[in-house]
Design a protein around this motif. Structure first.
Motif, PDB file in Angstrom:
ATOM      1  N   GLY A 114       0.788  -1.224   0.000  1.00 15.26           N
ATOM      2  CA  GLY A 114       0.000   0.000   0.000  1.00 15.26           C
ATOM      3  C   GLY A 114       0.818   1.269   0.000  1.00 15.26           C
ATOM      4  N   ILE A 115       2.129   1.144   0.201  1.00 12.26           N
ATOM      5  CA  ILE A 115       3.021   2.307   0.171  1.00 12.26           C
ATOM      6  C   ILE A 115       3.909   2.200  -1.055  1.00 12.26           C
ATOM      7  CG2 ILE A 115       4.827   3.586   1.376  1.00 12.26           C
ATOM      8  CD1 ILE A 115       2.187   3.652   2.842  1.00 12.26           C
ATOM      9  N   ASP A 116       3.895   3.252  -1.864  1.00 10.09           N
ATOM     10  CA  ASP A 116       4.702   3.251  -3.082  1.00 10.09           C
ATOM     11  C   ASP A 116       6.173   3.092  -2.715  1.00 10.09           C
ATOM     12  OD1 ASP A 116       4.737   3.284  -5.808  1.00 10.09           O
ATOM     13  OD2 ASP A 116       4.873   5.458  -5.996  1.00 10.09           O
ATOM     14  N   GLY A 117       6.843   2.080  -3.285  1.00 17.02           N
ATOM     15  CA  GLY A 117       8.209   1.776  -2.901  1.00 17.02           C
ATOM     16  C   GLY A 117       9.193   1.799  -4.050  1.00 17.02           C
ATOM     17  N   GLN A 118      10.255   1.009  -3.920  1.00 18.68           N
ATOM     18  CA  GLN A 118      11.316   0.988  -4.913  1.00 18.68           C
ATOM     19  C   GLN A 118      10.808   0.439  -6.253  1.00 18.68           C
ATOM     20  OE1 GLN A 118      15.492   0.245  -3.046  1.00 18.68           O
ATOM     21  NE2 GLN A 118      14.095  -1.204  -2.092  1.00 18.68           N
ATOM     22  N   LYS A 119      11.458   0.877  -7.311  1.00 17.35           N
ATOM     23  CA  LYS A 119      11.020   0.540  -8.660  1.00 17.35           C
ATOM     24  C   LYS A 119      12.112  -0.182  -9.442  1.00 17.35           C
ATOM     25  CE  LYS A 119       7.292   2.983  -7.889  1.00 17.35           C
ATOM     26  NZ  LYS A 119       6.008   2.300  -7.606  1.00 17.35           N
ATOM     27  N   TYR A 120      11.681  -1.053 -10.347  1.00 14.68           N
ATOM     28  CA  TYR A 120      12.561  -1.608 -11.364  1.00 14.68           C
ATOM     29  C   TYR A 120      12.461  -0.709 -12.591  1.00 14.68           C
ATOM     30  CZ  TYR A 120      13.106  -5.912  -8.638  1.00 14.68           C
ATOM     31  OH  TYR A 120      13.417  -6.826  -7.661  1.00 14.68           O
ATOM     32  N   LEU A 121      13.619  -0.307 -13.109  1.00 15.04           N
ATOM     33  CA  LEU A 121      13.696   0.624 -14.239  1.00 15.04           C
ATOM     34  C   LEU A 121      14.410  -0.021 -15.419  1.00 15.04           C
ATOM     35  CD1 LEU A 121      15.065   3.754 -12.310  1.00 15.04           C
ATOM     36  CD2 LEU A 121      12.674   3.244 -12.803  1.00 15.04           C
ATOM     37  N   VAL A 122      14.073   0.453 -16.614  1.00 17.00           N
ATOM     38  CA  VAL A 122      14.844   0.084 -17.811  1.00 17.00           C
ATOM     39  C   VAL A 122      15.183   1.337 -18.592  1.00 17.00           C
ATOM     40  CG1 VAL A 122      13.912  -2.244 -18.035  1.00 17.00           C
ATOM     41  CG2 VAL A 122      12.758  -0.342 -19.183  1.00 17.00           C
ATOM     42  N   SER A 123      16.236   1.244 -19.384  1.00 16.58           N
ATOM     43  CA  SER A 123      16.640   2.357 -20.247  1.00 16.58           C
ATOM     44  C   SER A 123      15.587   2.566 -21.330  1.00 16.58           C
ATOM     45  CB  SER A 123      17.985   2.063 -20.892  1.00 16.58           C
ATOM     46  OG  SER A 123      17.857   0.992 -21.814  1.00 16.58           O
ATOM     47  N   ASP A 124      15.575   3.746 -21.908  1.00 12.53           N
ATOM     48  CA  ASP A 124      14.641   4.016 -23.004  1.00 12.53           C
ATOM     49  C   ASP A 124      14.927   3.094 -24.192  1.00 12.53           C
ATOM     50  OD1 ASP A 124      12.499   5.654 -24.200  1.00 12.53           O
ATOM     51  OD2 ASP A 124      14.085   6.276 -25.575  1.00 12.53           O
ATOM     52  N   ALA A 125      16.205   2.821 -24.427  1.00 10.51           N
ATOM     53  CA  ALA A 125      16.558   1.933 -25.545  1.00 10.51           C
ATOM     54  C   ALA A 125      15.968   0.543 -25.344  1.00 10.51           C
ATOM     55  CB  ALA A 125      18.075   1.853 -25.693  1.00 10.51           C
ATOM     56  N   ILE A 208       9.109  -0.343 -14.907  1.00 10.01           N
ATOM     57  CA  ILE A 208       8.437  -1.545 -15.418  1.00 10.01           C
ATOM     58  C   ILE A 208       7.971  -2.486 -14.301  1.00 10.01           C
ATOM     59  CG2 ILE A 208       9.651  -1.487 -17.626  1.00 10.01           C
ATOM     60  CD1 ILE A 208      11.389  -3.858 -16.495  1.00 10.01           C
ATOM     61  N   GLY A 209       8.225  -2.137 -13.046  1.00  7.84           N
ATOM     62  CA  GLY A 209       7.789  -3.019 -11.974  1.00  7.84           C
ATOM     63  C   GLY A 209       8.119  -2.466 -10.608  1.00  7.84           C
ATOM     64  N   ASN A 210       7.542  -3.089  -9.594  1.00  2.35           N
ATOM     65  CA  ASN A 210       7.749  -2.709  -8.198  1.00  2.35           C
ATOM     66  C   ASN A 210       8.577  -3.765  -7.480  1.00  2.35           C
ATOM     67  OD1 ASN A 210       6.013  -0.339  -8.267  1.00  2.35           O
ATOM     68  ND2 ASN A 210       4.296  -1.784  -8.354  1.00  2.35           N
ATOM     69  N   VAL A 211       9.531  -3.335  -6.697  1.00  3.91           N
ATOM     70  CA  VAL A 211      10.337  -4.267  -5.921  1.00  3.91           C
ATOM     71  C   VAL A 211       9.466  -5.040  -4.928  1.00  3.91           C
ATOM     72  CG1 VAL A 211      12.178  -4.412  -4.178  1.00  3.91           C
ATOM     73  CG2 VAL A 211      12.483  -2.977  -6.215  1.00  3.91           C
ATOM     74  N   SER A 212       8.433  -4.390  -4.403  1.00  8.62           N
ATOM     75  CA  SER A 212       7.568  -5.051  -3.423  1.00  8.62           C
ATOM     76  C   SER A 212       6.842  -6.263  -4.004  1.00  8.62           C
ATOM     77  CB  SER A 212       6.543  -4.062  -2.868  1.00  8.62           C
ATOM     78  OG  SER A 212       5.730  -3.534  -3.900  1.00  8.62           O
ATOM     79  N   ASP A 213       6.675  -6.313  -5.322  1.00  7.39           N
ATOM     80  CA  ASP A 213       6.043  -7.479  -5.945  1.00  7.39           C
ATOM     81  C   ASP A 213       6.970  -8.691  -5.908  1.00  7.39           C
ATOM     82  OD1 ASP A 213       3.788  -5.992  -6.525  1.00  7.39           O
ATOM     83  OD2 ASP A 213       4.461  -5.480  -8.559  1.00  7.39           O
ATOM     84  N   VAL A 214       8.261  -8.436  -5.836  1.00  7.05           N
ATOM     85  CA  VAL A 214       9.262  -9.505  -5.771  1.00  7.05           C
ATOM     86  C   VAL A 214       9.661  -9.785  -4.330  1.00  7.05           C
ATOM     87  CG1 VAL A 214      11.597 -10.180  -6.487  1.00  7.05           C
ATOM     88  CG2 VAL A 214      10.120  -8.901  -8.054  1.00  7.05           C
ATOM     89  N   LEU A 215       9.773  -8.726  -3.527  1.00  8.80           N
ATOM     90  CA  LEU A 215      10.261  -8.828  -2.154  1.00  8.80           C
ATOM     91  C   LEU A 215       9.317  -8.106  -1.193  1.00  8.80           C
ATOM     92  CD1 LEU A 215      14.000  -8.070  -2.967  1.00  8.80           C
ATOM     93  CD2 LEU A 215      13.143 -10.251  -2.070  1.00  8.80           C
TER      94      LEU A 215
END
Length: 339
Positions: A114-125, A208-215
Motif C-alpha cells: 500500500g506504500i509506493d516503494g522501490q522501482k525496477y527501471l529500464v533504459s529508453d533503448a 516496469i515493476g515494483n520491488v515489493s512485488d518480488v520482495l
C-alpha cells in the motif's frame, strides 16, 4: 570483537529493549558521535533527529558523514571513522560482522503493501526494444554498485522469480549507474522512488515493476554500529536509537499519515531539502522528496525474516561464508523484531 583501522577493515572485506524506552541519556555529559548517511529521503530520520534536537536531547552531539554507497559506510563503521549508520545489508557488511567488527542493531526503510516503494527501471533503448515488464529482462544487463550490494540482491531475486538470466554490471556509485542507464549502456536497475520517478518523468528511463512485488516486507535498510558499541556502549547506543526513533516517528506521521496536513508536509520538505537535492531549487526538489516517501520502521524495529533471506542469498551466491548465522550479524536486544 576487534577494533579495526580503515586499512585492516578494507583487507577484511576481501577475506529486546525498544528504542522508545531508551530516552534517558547514558551520560550527563554530551557524547560526540558521527553518523553515516546517504543523501536519500530514506535517511530522513537522522536528518530530523539532528535538526529537531532529538539527538541533543538524548545527550549526543551528532555530526553527519555522507557516503555514496553501502559498502564504504560499513568499512567506516569497522574502522571507527563512523559510530552509527543507516544503509542496506550488503555482503561487505556481513563479512565484517563475521570478523567481529559490525552489528546490525535496528531496521530503517522497509517495503510495505500500500506504500509506493522501490522501482525496477529500464533504459529508453531497452523499453523501445520491447522490454516493458520484468519478465522480458532475460539476457539483459543490470546495474549495481558492487557484488553483494542491495541492488545486486534485488536484481538477482527478480531473476529468480521470473526464471530469467541477467548480467550484473558493477559501477560503484549511484550517479554512475544513472548515467549508464540514461545512455543505454546498461538495460535495467532498481532504486528508491524519489530517484526512480523523476528519471521516468524525464523520458530517459521507464518504470516496469515494483520491488515489493518480488520482495514483500523487504527490510531495505538497517541501523548498524560497531560490535564494540553494541556490546560495550549500550547506553550510548540506546540513546542514539531513542533520538533516531523520534525522527522516524515524525517522518511517518507527517509524510505517510499526513497527521499535520499540507503545512506539516511542507515544513518537513524544507527540513529534508537541506540534505537531499540541496543543489536544486526548493520547488523542484519538493516533488522528488515527496515522491520518495516510504514508511520507516517505528522504534527502529527490524524484520529478521527479511534479513535472514538476504543472508541466505549472500551465501547461495558464494559472497559470504556458508557458516555465518544471523546472530553473527544482528544484535536483536535493542529493538522489536518483526517477521
Amino acid at each position: 570483537m576487534i577494533s579495526l583501522n580503515r586499512r585492516k577493515a578494507l583487507a577484511l572485506m576481501g577475506g529486546t529493549v525498544a528504542a522508545a524506552g531508551l530516552s534517558t541519556p547514558a551520560l550527563s555529559q554530551v557524547r560526540k558521535i558521527t553518523v553515516g548517511a546517504l543523501r536519500f529521503t530514506s535517511h530522513s530520520a537522522s536528518f530530523i533527529a539532528l535538526q529537531r534536537d532529538y539527538f541533543k536531547e538524548a545527550g549526543l552531539d551528532v555530526e553527519l558523514k555522507f557516503f555514496q554507497a553501502a559498502t564504504p559506510m560499513a568499512v567506516a563503521i569497522a574502522s571507527g571513522d563512523v559510530d552509527y549508520a543507516v544503509t542496506a545489508m550488503s555482503g561487505g557488511l556481513v563479512s565484517l560482522a563475521d570478523k567481529g567488527a559490525i552489528k546490525i542493531i535496528g531496521g530503517a526503510l522497509s517495503e510495505e503493501a500500500g506504500i509506493d516503494g522501490q522501482k525496477y527501471l529500464v533504459s529508453d533503448a531497452a523499453f523501445q526494444a520491447g522490454v516493458t515488464s520484468p519478465a522480458m529482462l532475460d539476457g539483459k544487463s543490470y546495474g549495481i554498485t558492487s557484488a553483494g550490494s542491495s541492488f545486486h540482491y534485488m536484481g538477482s531475486k527478480l531473476a529468480q522469480k521470473e526464471g530469467i538470466s541477467m548480467s550484473f554490471k558493477p559501477l560503484q556509485k549511484v550517479g554512475a549507474i544513472i548515467g549508464a542507464l540514461k545512455s543505454g549502456q546498461i538495460d535495467a536497475w532498481s532504486i528508491v522512488p524519489h530517484i526512480a520517478k523523476p528519471l521516468a518523468g524525464s523520458g530517459a528511463v521507464h518504470i516496469i515493476g515494483n520491488v515489493s512485488d518480488v520482495l514483500p516486507d523487504y527490510q531495505v535498510t538497517t541501523v548498524f554500529t560497531s560490535a564494540k558499541n553494541a556490546a560495550d556502549e549500550r547506553g550510548m547506543t540506546g540513546d542514539f536509537l531513542a533520538g533516531f526513533s523520534k525522527g522516524v516517528s515524525d517522518y511517518n506521521s507527517t509524510m505517510i499519515d499526513r497527521a499535520h496536513g499540507d503545512d506539516g508536509v511542507n515544513e518537513m520538505v524544507d527540513l529534508i531539502h537541506k540534505y537531499v537535492y540541496a543543489d536544486r531549487p526548493r520547488e523542484k526538489a519538493a516533488k522528488s522528496i515527496i515522491n520518495g516517501t516510504m514508511r520507516l520502521n517505528e522504534g527502529a524495529a527490524m524484520n529478521t525474516a527479511s534479513l535472514q533471506d538476504q543472508l541466505s542469498w549472500f551465501q547461495s551466491e558464494g559472497l559470504v561464508g556458508g557458516d555465518i548465522t544471523l546472530d553473527t550479524v544482528v544484535d536483536s536486544s535493542y529493538v522489536k523484531t518483526l517477521g
